[in-house]
Each structure stands twice: as C-alpha cells, then as structure tokens.
Design a protein around this motif. Structure first.
Motif, PDB file in Angstrom:
ATOM      1  N   ASN A   1       0.818  -1.196   0.000  1.00  9.76           N
ATOM      2  CA  ASN A   1       0.000   0.000   0.000  1.00  9.76           C
ATOM      3  C   ASN A   1       0.856   1.252   0.000  1.00  9.76           C
ATOM      4  O   ASN A   1       1.896   1.298   0.636  1.00  9.76           O
ATOM      5  CB  ASN A   1      -0.895  -0.022   1.239  1.00  9.76           C
TER       6      ASN A   1
ATOM      7  N   ARG B   1       0.011   4.057   1.357  1.00 17.44           N
ATOM      8  CA  ARG B   1      -0.250   4.756   2.615  1.00 17.44           C
ATOM      9  C   ARG B   1      -0.885   6.135   2.389  1.00 17.44           C
ATOM     10  O   ARG B   1      -0.846   6.694   1.313  1.00 17.44           O
ATOM     11  CB  ARG B   1       1.007   4.901   3.457  1.00 17.44           C
TER      12      ARG B   1
ATOM     13  N   TYR C   1      -8.023  -4.874   5.060  1.00 20.74           N
ATOM     14  CA  TYR C   1      -6.845  -5.736   5.229  1.00 20.74           C
ATOM     15  C   TYR C   1      -7.121  -6.851   6.234  1.00 20.74           C
ATOM     16  O   TYR C   1      -6.690  -7.985   6.042  1.00 20.74           O
ATOM     17  CB  TYR C   1      -5.621  -4.921   5.656  1.00 20.74           C
TER      18      TYR C   1
ATOM     19  N   GLN D   1      -0.745  -5.511   7.961  1.00 22.04           N
ATOM     20  CA  GLN D   1      -1.185  -4.246   7.335  1.00 22.04           C
ATOM     21  C   GLN D   1      -2.354  -3.655   8.113  1.00 22.04           C
ATOM     22  O   GLN D   1      -2.425  -2.453   8.326  1.00 22.04           O
ATOM     23  CB  GLN D   1      -1.610  -4.472   5.878  1.00 22.04           C
TER      24      GLN D   1
END
Length: 176
Positions: free
Chosen positions: A57, A59, A88, A96
């Motif tokens: 990811n 973020r 997730y 995650q």
C-alpha cells in the motif's frame, strides 16, 4: 469538463496516474465544493492501490492528511483509515491491518474521539491476537477496557474483556 476527464483517467493503474490525479485534484479544488472534493480526497487515500490489493500500500500521505485537516474532515480521515484497516483484516493481512489501526488511533487521539479510540484499540487487539502478538494484544485490550470504563461504554467493555480472556487462554494464564 477537463477536470472530470483527468479524474477518470487517474483512476486507471498507469505510471502517469499520480500526475493525472494531482492535476484533477488541483482543478477540482477550484470547480467543486469542499464536500465533493472530500470524495476525491478519499479516492486519493488508496488511489490505484484499490485495483491491486495484493501489492504493498502507498499509505496515506502527509499531503493528503493536510487536505483532510484543511477541509475540516478529521473524522472522515479516521473513518477512511479504519475502513482500509478493516479491508486488510478481512483479507487476512493482519500486519497491514495493525499498521492502519495504529494510524487511525493517532488521528482519533488528536481529535479527542474517545469512543472511536476504544473501538480501534479493540480492533488493534484483535489484529495482534491474529498475529500471535500476545503482549501487544493484551495492551490493546487493556487500553480499550480503560477507555470503555471511562466513557461508560458497556458493550465495548464486554468486547475488551473477551479479548483479555482470549489472550490469557492462549498464553496459558490460569486466570483466563
């Protein structure tokens, strides 16, 4: 309009999508209301990563966090981060999920959202429980329990106690 066309193009997974998305967001801030802009901002949190959930990811960036704050949408940022954590978690990627729950807690603590923090502490405890990180799970459930008692959130208290019992059972604690 040109902004909408760029926004549609930005939803594709190409190397140029970041620049297209930036251009679309730039145009959008001048042509649509802050509430509508929030929808584009929520897309920006995950962006093209939604098309590639099996990839790392990107973020939530500091720039995007600043946009949420500028628009007065701290609770929306909290909900977005929490939603990503839940996805997730449901996919079984508990590491995650744990990362996003921690980010969510930071936003909630800064905004003073006590009930939301209690729920997120519980969810963080469950992610740690699924990872076998028993010390961290216990700490998260204890934090959830303390907050739930502080705000008289009985249902949350019950969930936190269940989490603590599960940790004690898993670690062989006779009090479990």
């Amino acid at each position: 309009t040109a902004a909408r066309k760029r926004a549609r193009m930005a939803s594709g997974a190409s190397s140029a999508s970041a620049s297209w998305r930036a251009a679309a967001m730039s145009d959008a801030s001048f042509t649509i209301s802050p509430a509508a802009n929030a929808r584009a901002l929520i897309f920006n949190v995950k962006g093209e990563d939604l098309l590639w959930l099996d990839k790392p990811n990107a973020r939530l960036t500091e720039e995007t966090r600043a946009e949420y704050e500028k628009l007065g949408l701290t609770q929306h940022m909290s909900a977005t981060l929490n939603g990503i954590a839940i996805v997730y978690n449901r996919m079984g990627d508990f590491a995650q999920s744990r990362s996003y729950y921690k980010q969510t807690l930071g936003v909630q603590q800064a905004a003073g959202l006590l009930r939301e923090q209690a729920v997120t502490w519980h969810n963080l405890g469950r992610a740690n429980e699924n990872l076998g990180a028993w010390t961290e799970a216990r700490q998260a459930f204890e934090a959830a329990l303390a907050l739930c008692r502080e705000i008289s959130y009985r249902r949350g208290e019950a969930h936190a106690l269940r989490g603590l019992a599960s940790v004690r059972n898993a670690t062989g604690d006779a009090r479990g």
